[in-house]
Scaffold this motif. Sequence first.
Motif, PDB file in Angstrom:
ATOM      1  N   THR A   3      34.851  26.508  45.580  1.00 54.54           N
ATOM      2  CA  THR A   3      36.059  27.259  45.259  1.00 54.54           C
ATOM      3  C   THR A   3      35.801  28.732  45.488  1.00 54.54           C
ATOM      4  N   SER A   4      36.802  29.365  46.045  1.00 54.96           N
ATOM      5  CA  SER A   4      36.713  30.791  46.308  1.00 54.96           C
ATOM      6  C   SER A   4      37.912  31.469  45.657  1.00 54.96           C
ATOM      7  N   ILE A   5      37.628  32.388  44.767  1.00 52.67           N
ATOM      8  CA  ILE A   5      38.684  33.136  44.097  1.00 52.67           C
ATOM      9  C   ILE A   5      38.348  34.610  44.190  1.00 52.67           C
ATOM     10  N   LYS A   6      39.366  35.390  44.553  1.00 53.96           N
ATOM     11  CA  LYS A   6      39.238  36.847  44.560  1.00 53.96           C
ATOM     12  C   LYS A   6      40.205  37.409  43.538  1.00 53.96           C
ATOM     13  N   ILE A   7      39.732  38.387  42.796  1.00 50.78           N
ATOM     14  CA  ILE A   7      40.602  39.120  41.884  1.00 50.78           C
ATOM     15  C   ILE A   7      40.490  40.602  42.202  1.00 50.78           C
ATOM     16  N   TYR A   8      41.653  41.220  42.411  1.00 48.43           N
ATOM     17  CA  TYR A   8      41.731  42.661  42.596  1.00 48.43           C
ATOM     18  C   TYR A   8      41.893  43.228  41.194  1.00 48.43           C
ATOM     19  N   HIS A   9      40.811  43.765  40.682  1.00 46.59           N
ATOM     20  CA  HIS A   9      40.613  43.981  39.252  1.00 46.59           C
ATOM     21  C   HIS A   9      40.507  45.454  38.904  1.00 46.59           C
ATOM     22  N   ASN A  10      41.052  45.789  37.733  1.00 47.26           N
ATOM     23  CA  ASN A  10      40.842  47.101  37.137  1.00 47.26           C
ATOM     24  C   ASN A  10      40.270  46.841  35.749  1.00 47.26           C
ATOM     25  N   PRO A  11      38.978  47.108  35.534  1.00 51.33           N
ATOM     26  CA  PRO A  11      38.353  46.804  34.247  1.00 51.33           C
ATOM     27  C   PRO A  11      38.951  47.583  33.071  1.00 51.33           C
ATOM     28  N   ALA A  12      39.705  48.637  33.334  1.00 51.19           N
ATOM     29  CA  ALA A  12      40.341  49.393  32.257  1.00 51.19           C
ATOM     30  C   ALA A  12      41.662  48.772  31.804  1.00 51.19           C
ATOM     31  N   CYS A  13      42.100  47.717  32.487  1.00 52.13           N
ATOM     32  CA  CYS A  13      43.396  47.094  32.212  1.00 52.13           C
ATOM     33  C   CYS A  13      43.218  45.793  31.428  1.00 52.13           C
ATOM     34  N   GLY A  14      43.854  45.693  30.275  1.00 53.93           N
ATOM     35  CA  GLY A  14      43.759  44.496  29.447  1.00 53.93           C
ATOM     36  C   GLY A  14      44.275  43.256  30.151  1.00 53.93           C
ATOM     37  N   THR A  15      45.382  43.367  30.874  1.00 50.64           N
ATOM     38  CA  THR A  15      45.918  42.208  31.605  1.00 50.64           C
ATOM     39  C   THR A  15      44.918  41.736  32.648  1.00 50.64           C
ATOM     40  N   SER A  16      44.290  42.667  33.340  1.00 46.76           N
ATOM     41  CA  SER A  16      43.300  42.330  34.347  1.00 46.76           C
ATOM     42  C   SER A  16      42.073  41.675  33.701  1.00 46.76           C
ATOM     43  N   ARG A  17      41.627  42.202  32.568  1.00 49.30           N
ATOM     44  CA  ARG A  17      40.479  41.601  31.873  1.00 49.30           C
ATOM     45  C   ARG A  17      40.804  40.193  31.381  1.00 49.30           C
ATOM     46  N   ASN A  18      42.011  39.990  30.832  1.00 49.99           N
ATOM     47  CA  ASN A  18      42.409  38.657  30.383  1.00 49.99           C
ATOM     48  C   ASN A  18      42.487  37.675  31.550  1.00 49.99           C
ATOM     49  N   THR A  19      43.004  38.124  32.680  1.00 49.97           N
ATOM     50  CA  THR A  19      43.097  37.267  33.870  1.00 49.97           C
ATOM     51  C   THR A  19      41.709  36.871  34.345  1.00 49.97           C
ATOM     52  N   LEU A  20      40.807  37.822  34.405  1.00 43.89           N
ATOM     53  CA  LEU A  20      39.425  37.534  34.809  1.00 43.89           C
ATOM     54  C   LEU A  20      38.792  36.532  33.846  1.00 43.89           C
ATOM     55  N   ALA A  21      39.018  36.697  32.559  1.00 42.96           N
ATOM     56  CA  ALA A  21      38.448  35.777  31.567  1.00 42.96           C
ATOM     57  C   ALA A  21      39.032  34.372  31.716  1.00 42.96           C
ATOM     58  N   LEU A  22      40.323  34.263  32.049  1.00 46.70           N
ATOM     59  CA  LEU A  22      40.920  32.942  32.280  1.00 46.70           C
ATOM     60  C   LEU A  22      40.291  32.267  33.504  1.00 46.70           C
ATOM     61  N   ILE A  23      40.030  33.038  34.542  1.00 48.42           N
ATOM     62  CA  ILE A  23      39.350  32.485  35.724  1.00 48.42           C
ATOM     63  C   ILE A  23      37.967  31.979  35.317  1.00 48.42           C
ATOM     64  N   LYS A  24      37.219  32.806  34.606  1.00 52.98           N
ATOM     65  CA  LYS A  24      35.860  32.414  34.204  1.00 52.98           C
ATOM     66  C   LYS A  24      35.866  31.229  33.239  1.00 52.98           C
ATOM     67  N   ASN A  25      36.976  31.012  32.514  1.00 54.88           N
ATOM     68  CA  ASN A  25      37.095  29.887  31.588  1.00 54.88           C
ATOM     69  C   ASN A  25      37.190  28.548  32.324  1.00 54.88           C
ATOM     70  N   THR A  26      37.254  28.590  33.665  1.00 52.54           N
ATOM     71  CA  THR A  26      37.208  27.365  34.471  1.00 52.54           C
ATOM     72  C   THR A  26      35.776  27.067  34.918  1.00 52.54           C
ATOM     73  N   GLY A  27      34.863  28.002  34.666  1.00 53.52           N
ATOM     74  CA  GLY A  27      33.490  27.858  35.126  1.00 53.52           C
ATOM     75  C   GLY A  27      33.254  28.490  36.490  1.00 53.52           C
ATOM     76  N   ILE A  28      34.280  29.099  37.061  1.00 48.98           N
ATOM     77  CA  ILE A  28      34.178  29.736  38.374  1.00 48.98           C
ATOM     78  C   ILE A  28      33.860  31.219  38.191  1.00 48.98           C
ATOM     79  N   GLU A  29      32.939  31.708  38.977  1.00 50.36           N
ATOM     80  CA  GLU A  29      32.633  33.139  39.011  1.00 50.36           C
ATOM     81  C   GLU A  29      33.351  33.715  40.236  1.00 50.36           C
ATOM     82  N   PRO A  30      34.425  34.457  40.046  1.00 48.45           N
ATOM     83  CA  PRO A  30      35.199  34.947  41.188  1.00 48.45           C
ATOM     84  C   PRO A  30      34.548  36.148  41.865  1.00 48.45           C
TER      85      PRO A  30
END
Length: 143
Positions: A3-30
């Motif tokens: 699986t390949s997942i890309k996230i265009y991320h801003n670590p200062a953004c709560g929505t972005s951090r929550n989205t990244l955490a949901l991705i990681k909650n699948t066991g995938i490191e994007p």
Amino acid sequence: MSTSIKIYHNPACGTSRNTLALIKNTGIEPEIIEYLKNPPSKEQLVQLIHDAGLSVREALRQNVEPYINLQLEQSHWSDDALLYFMLQYPILINRPFVVTEKGTRLCRPSEVVLEILPLPQLGAFYKEDGEQIIDEHGQRVSG
């Protein structure tokens, strides 16, 4: 399964951090692209917006200083002009965009990412504000 997942991320953004955490909650490191440090090319940005089914204006952040200073709320700006400003001031790019083999989404709110994740959630998930999104069985909690 690869699986390949890309996230265009801003670590200062709560929505972005929550989205990244949901991705990681699948066991995938994007693949994490901090787009403020490494902005996409014009072609990549156009592709992200198109694949997410958005207009250029819908992908534009409005609650930031460059938007106000450049008076981008005015309707006379062309898509090319808006793209130019987004590339000059990446803070104008709304986030987080997530790309998987199942599609591309602007994940606002963060749980939009669940539509395109290739694997199920592995357990309970709570947003930073404490709102539960996923129960202990990996199922979506209805709001």
